[in-house]
Design a protein around this motif. Sequence first.
Motif, PDB file in Angstrom:
ATOM      1  N   PHE A   1     -50.404  -8.116  18.217  1.00 36.00           N
ATOM      2  CA  PHE A   1     -51.017  -9.358  18.116  1.00 36.00           C
ATOM      3  C   PHE A   1     -50.401 -10.864  18.372  1.00 36.00           C
ATOM      4  CE2 PHE A   1     -50.577 -12.118  13.900  1.00 36.00           C
ATOM      5  CZ  PHE A   1     -52.007 -13.214  14.211  1.00 36.00           C
ATOM      6  N   LEU A   2     -48.692 -10.563  18.101  1.00 35.80           N
ATOM      7  CA  LEU A   2     -48.773 -11.625  18.668  1.00 35.80           C
ATOM      8  C   LEU A   2     -48.359 -11.895  19.800  1.00 35.80           C
ATOM      9  CD1 LEU A   2     -45.053 -11.162  16.255  1.00 35.80           C
ATOM     10  CD2 LEU A   2     -46.546 -12.049  16.223  1.00 35.80           C
ATOM     11  N   TYR A   3     -48.386 -11.042  20.880  1.00 27.86           N
ATOM     12  CA  TYR A   3     -48.471 -11.851  22.805  1.00 27.86           C
ATOM     13  C   TYR A   3     -49.510 -11.869  22.282  1.00 27.86           C
ATOM     14  CZ  TYR A   3     -48.120 -10.811  27.186  1.00 27.86           C
ATOM     15  OH  TYR A   3     -48.716 -10.520  29.036  1.00 27.86           O
ATOM     16  N   GLU A   4     -51.051 -11.414  21.870  1.00 26.86           N
ATOM     17  CA  GLU A   4     -52.014 -11.741  21.966  1.00 26.86           C
ATOM     18  C   GLU A   4     -51.803 -13.861  21.788  1.00 26.86           C
ATOM     19  OE1 GLU A   4     -54.749  -9.896  19.756  1.00 26.86           O
ATOM     20  OE2 GLU A   4     -54.816  -8.126  21.583  1.00 26.86           O
ATOM     21  N   LYS A   5     -51.560 -13.766  20.527  1.00 27.14           N
ATOM     22  CA  LYS A   5     -51.309 -15.658  20.092  1.00 27.14           C
ATOM     23  C   LYS A   5     -50.491 -16.249  20.641  1.00 27.14           C
ATOM     24  CE  LYS A   5     -54.325 -14.491  17.266  1.00 27.14           C
ATOM     25  NZ  LYS A   5     -55.854 -15.003  17.584  1.00 27.14           N
ATOM     26  N   THR A   6     -49.444 -15.505  20.845  1.00 30.80           N
ATOM     27  CA  THR A   6     -47.917 -16.086  22.174  1.00 30.80           C
ATOM     28  C   THR A   6     -47.991 -16.163  23.353  1.00 30.80           C
ATOM     29  OG1 THR A   6     -46.884 -14.493  20.943  1.00 30.80           O
ATOM     30  CG2 THR A   6     -47.720 -16.884  19.332  1.00 30.80           C
ATOM     31  N   LYS A   7     -47.518 -14.922  24.264  1.00 27.10           N
ATOM     32  CA  LYS A   7     -47.216 -14.236  25.061  1.00 27.10           C
ATOM     33  C   LYS A   7     -46.235 -14.198  25.138  1.00 27.10           C
ATOM     34  CE  LYS A   7     -51.414 -14.787  26.730  1.00 27.10           C
ATOM     35  NZ  LYS A   7     -52.984 -13.114  27.111  1.00 27.10           N
ATOM     36  N   ARG A   8     -45.114 -13.607  24.009  1.00 27.13           N
ATOM     37  CA  ARG A   8     -44.456 -13.505  23.780  1.00 27.13           C
ATOM     38  C   ARG A   8     -44.423 -12.427  23.069  1.00 27.13           C
ATOM     39  NH1 ARG A   8     -42.462 -19.149  20.165  1.00 27.13           N
ATOM     40  NH2 ARG A   8     -43.297 -20.171  21.756  1.00 27.13           N
ATOM     41  N   ARG A   9     -42.638 -11.450  23.129  1.00 31.12           N
ATOM     42  CA  ARG A   9     -42.475 -10.357  22.782  1.00 31.12           C
ATOM     43  C   ARG A   9     -41.289 -10.195  22.006  1.00 31.12           C
ATOM     44  NH1 ARG A   9     -46.363  -6.699  24.969  1.00 31.12           N
ATOM     45  NH2 ARG A   9     -46.980  -7.350  27.236  1.00 31.12           N
ATOM     46  N   PRO A  10     -41.291 -10.430  20.654  1.00 23.97           N
ATOM     47  CA  PRO A  10     -40.164 -10.671  19.662  1.00 23.97           C
ATOM     48  C   PRO A  10     -39.869  -9.578  19.460  1.00 23.97           C
ATOM     49  CG  PRO A  10     -42.148 -11.333  19.148  1.00 23.97           C
ATOM     50  CD  PRO A  10     -42.536 -11.338  20.424  1.00 23.97           C
ATOM     51  N   MET A  11     -38.419  -9.375  19.104  1.00 27.01           N
ATOM     52  CA  MET A  11     -38.342  -7.201  19.017  1.00 27.01           C
ATOM     53  C   MET A  11     -38.888  -7.464  16.859  1.00 27.01           C
ATOM     54  SD  MET A  11     -34.039  -6.455  18.175  1.00 27.01           S
ATOM     55  CE  MET A  11     -34.238  -5.632  19.848  1.00 27.01           C
ATOM     56  N   ILE A  12     -39.729  -6.435  16.397  1.00 22.96           N
ATOM     57  CA  ILE A  12     -40.130  -6.497  15.791  1.00 22.96           C
ATOM     58  C   ILE A  12     -39.186  -5.407  14.539  1.00 22.96           C
ATOM     59  CG2 ILE A  12     -41.624  -5.495  14.832  1.00 22.96           C
ATOM     60  CD1 ILE A  12     -43.627  -6.742  16.547  1.00 22.96           C
ATOM     61  N   ILE A  13     -38.721  -5.455  13.981  1.00 20.21           N
ATOM     62  CA  ILE A  13     -38.070  -4.993  13.080  1.00 20.21           C
ATOM     63  C   ILE A  13     -38.688  -4.400  11.420  1.00 20.21           C
ATOM     64  CG2 ILE A  13     -35.525  -4.331  11.617  1.00 20.21           C
ATOM     65  CD1 ILE A  13     -34.593  -5.918  13.518  1.00 20.21           C
ATOM     66  N   PRO A  14     -39.220  -3.591  11.179  1.00 25.86           N
ATOM     67  CA  PRO A  14     -40.152  -3.405  10.196  1.00 25.86           C
ATOM     68  C   PRO A  14     -38.665  -2.366   8.967  1.00 25.86           C
ATOM     69  CG  PRO A  14     -41.598  -1.826  11.881  1.00 25.86           C
ATOM     70  CD  PRO A  14     -39.847  -2.389  12.404  1.00 25.86           C
ATOM     71  N   ILE A  15     -38.675  -3.371   8.239  1.00 27.76           N
ATOM     72  CA  ILE A  15     -37.546  -2.368   6.554  1.00 27.76           C
ATOM     73  C   ILE A  15     -38.999  -2.007   5.220  1.00 27.76           C
ATOM     74  CG2 ILE A  15     -36.120  -2.947   4.924  1.00 27.76           C
ATOM     75  CD1 ILE A  15     -35.276  -5.108   7.009  1.00 27.76           C
ATOM     76  N   ILE A  16     -38.367  -0.568   5.142  1.00 35.15           N
ATOM     77  CA  ILE A  16     -39.512  -0.537   4.029  1.00 35.15           C
ATOM     78  C   ILE A  16     -38.791  -0.049   2.882  1.00 35.15           C
ATOM     79  CG2 ILE A  16     -41.343   1.103   3.580  1.00 35.15           C
ATOM     80  CD1 ILE A  16     -42.140   1.248   6.555  1.00 35.15           C
ATOM     81  N   MET A  17     -39.458  -0.743   2.013  1.00 38.34           N
ATOM     82  CA  MET A  17     -38.116  -0.186   0.701  1.00 38.34           C
ATOM     83  C   MET A  17     -39.138   0.343  -0.455  1.00 38.34           C
ATOM     84  SD  MET A  17     -35.778  -3.364   1.033  1.00 38.34           S
ATOM     85  CE  MET A  17     -37.414  -4.721   0.216  1.00 38.34           C
ATOM     86  N   GLU A  18     -37.986   1.273  -1.117  1.00 36.26           N
ATOM     87  CA  GLU A  18     -39.333   2.683  -1.286  1.00 36.26           C
ATOM     88  C   GLU A  18     -39.054   2.384  -2.714  1.00 36.26           C
ATOM     89  OE1 GLU A  18     -40.289   6.874  -2.649  1.00 36.26           O
ATOM     90  OE2 GLU A  18     -39.059   6.795  -0.472  1.00 36.26           O
ATOM     91  N   ALA A  19     -39.464   2.125  -4.052  1.00 37.71           N
ATOM     92  CA  ALA A  19     -39.598   1.813  -5.358  1.00 37.71           C
ATOM     93  C   ALA A  19     -40.352   2.623  -6.681  1.00 37.71           C
ATOM     94  CB  ALA A  19     -39.809  -0.118  -5.469  1.00 37.71           C
TER      95      ALA A  19
END
Length: 554
Positions: A536-554
């Motif tokens: 999605f981000l590449y389609e919109k910006t033509k950039r490839r940032p590093m993506i770090i998902p953080i999932i917390m469980e509660a």
Amino acid sequence: MSNQQTEKIRLFSLGGIGEIGKNMYVIELDDEILVIDGGLMFPDDDMLGVDVVIPDITYLKENKDRVRGIILTHGHEDHIGAIPYILRDLDIPVYGTKLTLALVADHCRDLEVAISPKLVEINSDSKVRVGKTPVSFFRTTHSIPDSIGIIVHTSQGPIVHTGDFKFDQNPVDGKLTEIGKLADIGEKGVLCLLSDSTNAERPGITASESVVAKGLKEAFYNAPGRIFVATFSSNIHRIQQVINATTNNNRKLTVVGKSLEHVVNIGLGLGYLIDEQGIIININDALKSKDDDLVILTAGSQGEPLTSLSKMTNGSHSLKIKSTDRVIISASPISGNEKSFSKLIDMLSRLGTEIVYGQDYVHTSGHGSAEELKQMVNLIKPKYFVPIHGEYRMQHAHAQIAKTCGILSDNIFLLNRGESVEFIKKTANRGNNVPYGNVLIDGLGIGDVGNIVLRDRRLLSKDGIIVTVITLNKKRNQILSGPDIISRGFVYVRESEELIMNAESLVKSAVNDSIEHGLSDWSQLKQQIRDQLGRFLYEKTKRRPMIIPIIMEA
């Protein structure tokens, strides 16, 4: 000293060929290993955050029981800078001249080497056995005192390593290269010569260091304010020239920069530097001095951003360079540093500062040019020749020089790191390769920065980072909060609110879709978020940032 009977000899480089710096050469004599030099080099532009680079000594560690010692040619960083790191893995003696060992000991203290190094002092007249192998030496002229070349005596014939050298006919300290020894060993017959290739592309001869004395005198003349002199921190002959010029101009000298201060203190303590008039003062006294009474000696001649000269130029040092100062850069850019050097000159020009650089009269090389390299080959008269110490084009130019001196093409070996030459019954052939590489030093970390870490750093520096944070109730399979997206170095959030909102909606949909399909593996969920958000981000910006998902469980 009788020569050790050696059935098989193998020599190779773990650093210093095909590159500038990181010099390390290995000679195997049957069951023994001798190492010549252990240097570092400064990182390339793409080695983000790395402080220095040293050779990978995996082969030596795997054969540590066979390594008999390290012999040092002189005290420059590209020849001794890796020694403290090497001694953490190899408990072996280090042979070197008085000044060289003093610099090594200082490095070991600075880097807190746990064991006390076994330092064996030698001079150009010494004859020692390293293991079972006789080794002798000859004095060379270079830009630092106590420089030597090395002769390894074997039953197949001597192997000569020149170290760094030039044939200076008027050296600052009056100590000439020992041509008589070279001629004598050449007449007796030399199996192989390993020779410095740094200036092989430069015709003629290298100007004497004594020429710089006149140049500095002229550069100091009638300076209206302070004089800044930048040079290599280990160029002791040049430092002495600056002390002399300062004394002759009735000024005081302050030394700025940790490594330079160490070298000056060691040089003064051992008598390699002379300050008869006591003109060297500390920086606190320098700050109180009048401008026309002061000379500031500093390192950072290559424009490295964190060195003292750069800090003085950009105003982040207590000694700030201003338009009334004169800056003398008594050095030339090392190969690969041209961009940072040029940027430094540009910054100084913007300050309106008078700059003296680029002229031979304030700098000369410590390495011999083409005619001096010919002289070395003609004196030694080797059967085989290996050009070392330089990038491949320099080695190639040196090989052409050797051919003009009568060395057969088949007897010249242009090596890359890890490639070897084997000698059996005085005949040389290509040998097996050995593992080689770079070890990257970053802060206190030794070798913990590798290709993956550098790749991540390059990615971060190029397109930034996106962190997406989400909290889940795993039992109820529902989102409790988020997703929230944090951007650093990717887009300016206040101007990209719509993009960020759409990205958060996409992540939310991806998570809900995974929950509906019963996906409970967090690693798979994170990968899905990376994939979908990345597209999605590449389609919109033509950039490839590093993506770090953080999932917390509660």
